[in-house]
Design an enzyme around this catalytic site. Structure first.
Site, PDB file in Angstrom:
ATOM      1  N   LYS A 112      -5.238   6.375  -8.384  1.00 42.42           N
ATOM      2  CA  LYS A 112      -5.948   7.536  -8.920  1.00 42.42           C
ATOM      3  C   LYS A 112      -7.463   7.415  -8.776  1.00 42.42           C
ATOM      4  O   LYS A 112      -8.166   8.424  -8.811  1.00 42.42           O
ATOM      5  CB  LYS A 112      -5.505   7.797 -10.342  1.00 42.42           C
TER       6      LYS A 112
HETATM    7  C1  LIG Z   1       0.130   8.319 -10.855  1.00 46.32           C
HETATM    8  C2  LIG Z   1       0.867   7.243 -10.169  1.00 46.32           C
HETATM    9  C3  LIG Z   1       1.992   7.533  -9.389  1.00 46.32           C
HETATM   10  C4  LIG Z   1       2.559   8.930  -9.238  1.00 46.32           C
HETATM   11  O1  LIG Z   1       1.679   9.780  -8.529  1.00 46.32           O
HETATM   12  P1  LIG Z   1       1.856  11.370  -8.645  1.00 46.32           P
HETATM   13  O2  LIG Z   1       0.677  11.934  -7.946  1.00 46.32           O
HETATM   14  O3  LIG Z   1       1.849  11.665 -10.114  1.00 46.32           O
HETATM   15  O4  LIG Z   1       3.141  11.697  -7.992  1.00 46.32           O
HETATM   16  C5  LIG Z   1       2.619   6.478  -8.734  1.00 46.32           C
HETATM   17  N1  LIG Z   1       2.168   5.212  -8.869  1.00 46.32           N
HETATM   18  C6  LIG Z   1       1.099   4.899  -9.616  1.00 46.32           C
HETATM   19  C7  LIG Z   1       0.684   3.476  -9.742  1.00 46.32           C
HETATM   20  C8  LIG Z   1       0.397   5.911 -10.280  1.00 46.32           C
HETATM   21  O5  LIG Z   1      -0.664   5.585 -11.021  1.00 46.32           O
END
Ligand SMILES: *Cc1c(COP(=O)(O)O)cnc(C)c1O
Length: 489
Positions: A112
């Protein structure tokens, strides 16, 4: 280029307005009015660039109100020595035919950061461009990683505040410590009693509360979102699909123009959807494999066309994917069916928790995606197997994708070169990763995992439990709004 709501394509907004507003006034998500194309020549040019330049180039296609210089400046600020790898999002090739796109070299050790280090630049510039005088408070519901990444991105950003809610007991120890020890003068954090969907619903209710918005406005504040529903979150994610493809070409793993498969560990559907935009723009992607944990609502949807959130919620070792309502799916539905049909599905989802798409739409979905899921035991087995065979260590989310990819290949016979999107450092979920490797030799888990794997723990995760806890609070769902009101006094 203009932006529409997924629920009404008559109303149009500029990119800066869409980013400043976060969510459309009718509750829909912003989508671009057209999809820009990237030619083979463009792709070739991208291959010669570094990550920052790739980001500025791709984002400029969607942001005509922003100058090239402006975007280069944002990329230089967002992707700098806050990353512990000069490549920013390096693609690794530990095995024949399968690459790993590591998106976790930023300040919070999860993918993120790729979007949330960029969003504050896009948002503050968008507020200037739209003539917004009020200050913005970012309000976030997090299943763990978004909250910390948003806090880091917005920490001490002029003219902003940020408040984060996370489900009490629904995030890992490291995730919780990262948030409750957050530094910065403009930040607030609280746990909510309930699961992630409760926290997300609570935040959505606050956003929809017009009286509250007016009260805040009178005090010079407005609320905006850093959840992956904001276009300013999705856009920076499109970049790394192009970047990974270029890395594959540069490494001789794919010829320019030859398709690859991306396998993506999925929760809110934001990461994988950014890939769909990249594919629509012309990136050679054969298909996306959508990987879920035991919360397999998307696996069922892609396989049957029925989305049904009425099912037990599972707390798993890949908590950032413990989601039953994948917000960004709405954008896919809009792309495939248009605003009227999307409005209908979202209405059904709100009323009954379920909707079913028609056969045509299902065929389109299955032309783009395959899907699979696995449980915690299979996730741990995947971590151990790849570590023993290749010496390559995955976190629990990435391991779900690796496992689902293996299964997809066996089932389909597809041997297209694949990229597993790796979303977190294994050290961020150290306890479960260590357990997968057969357990540690005692002491703190980060050090034990370091010894077991021969890898160093990322600097931002070390010494977390020695930092003072600034935000120990927990609230009930119905107290969430009041706390935000207090925060903005
Ligand atoms: C947020 C997240 C996901 C999922 O991503 P989305 O965009 O919500 O599908 C997968 N792995 C990790 C480590 C995340 O932080």
């Amino acid at each position: 280029m203009n932006y529409f709501s997924t629920r009404n394509n008559k109303l149009s907004y500029s990119a800066a307005q869409a980013i400043a507003m976060g969510i459309a006034p009718d509750g829909g998500l912003f989508v671009p009015s057209e999809i820009p194309t990237v030619t083979g020549e463009d792709l070739k040019a991208l291959c010669a660039l570094d990550y920052r330049a790739r980001a500025a180039r791709i984002m400029s296609l969607y942001l005509d109100e922003f100058s090239g210089e402006e975007l280069k400046g944002f990329a230089a600020a967002a992707y700098a020595d806050n990353y512990d790898d000069a490549a920013i999002a390096p693609t690794r090739f530990p095995e024949e035919g399968t690459a790993f796109l590591e998106l976790w070299h930023g300040p919070t050790c999860a993918f993120k950061d790729m979007a949330l280090q960029m969003l504050p630049h896009l948002l503050t510039a968008s507020l200037l461009k739209t003539g917004e005088r009020r200050r913005v408070c970012i309000l976030v519901a997090t299943s763990g990683d978004t909250g910390k990444a948003a806090l880091e991105g917005f920490r001490d950003v002029e003219g902003t505040k940020i408040f984060v809610y996370y489900p009490d007991g629904g995030v890992s120890d490291i995730q919780r410590l990262q948030m409750v020890t957050q530094a910065g003068e403009n930040v607030g954090v609280s746990a909510v009693r309930g699961n992630f969907d409760d926290a997300q619903t609570g935040v959505k209710t606050i956003f929809a509360d017009h009286a509250f918005a007016e009260e805040l406005s009178a005090r010079g504040w407005f609320l905006s979102s850093a959840n992956s529903i904001n276009w300013g979150r999705l856009l920076p994610q499109i970049v790394y699909y192009f970047s990974a493809y270029c890395d594959c070409v540069n490494a001789g793993r794919a010829a320019l123009g030859e398709p690859v498969v991306f396998c993506v560990p999925t929760g809110n559907f934001g990461n994988i959807l950014a890939g769909v935009f990249a594919r629509r723009m012309g990136l050679p992607v054969r298909r996306f494999v959508c990987a879920s944990n035991a919360n397999n609502v998307l696996t069922d949807f892609i396989n049957t066309g029925v989305y049904d959130k009425n099912r037990p919620f599972h707390t798993t070792i890949s908590p950032s994917m413990d989601i039953l309502v994948s917000s960004n799916l709405e954008r896919l539905l809009y792309m495939l069916t248009g605003d009227a049909e999307t409005r209908g599905y979202m209405d059904q989802l709100n009323r009954t928790g379920r909707y079913a798409v028609g056969a045509d739409t299902l065929a389109k979905i299955q032309g783009i995606f395959s899907a699979g899921c696995c449980d915690d035991g299979q996730t741990k087995a995947a971590i151990r197997e790849r570590f023993e065979r290749l010496g390559y260590l995955m976190d629990t989310h990435t391991a779900v994708a690796a496992r689902v990819l293996d299964e997809y290949r066996t089932r389909s016979g597809d041997s297209t070169p694949a990229v597993v999107v790796s979303t977190a450092s294994p050290f961020k979920f150290a306890a479960d990763v260590l357990d997968a490797l057969g357990g540690g030799d005692g002491g703190d888990v980060l050090s034990a995992l370091s010894r077991r794997s021969g890898l160093a723990a990322p600097a931002p995760l070390r010494g977390l439990d020695a930092r003072p806890v600034r935000f120990p609070g927990v609230v009930e769902k119905d107290a969430m709004r009041g706390l935000v009101g207090e925060f903005l006094k």
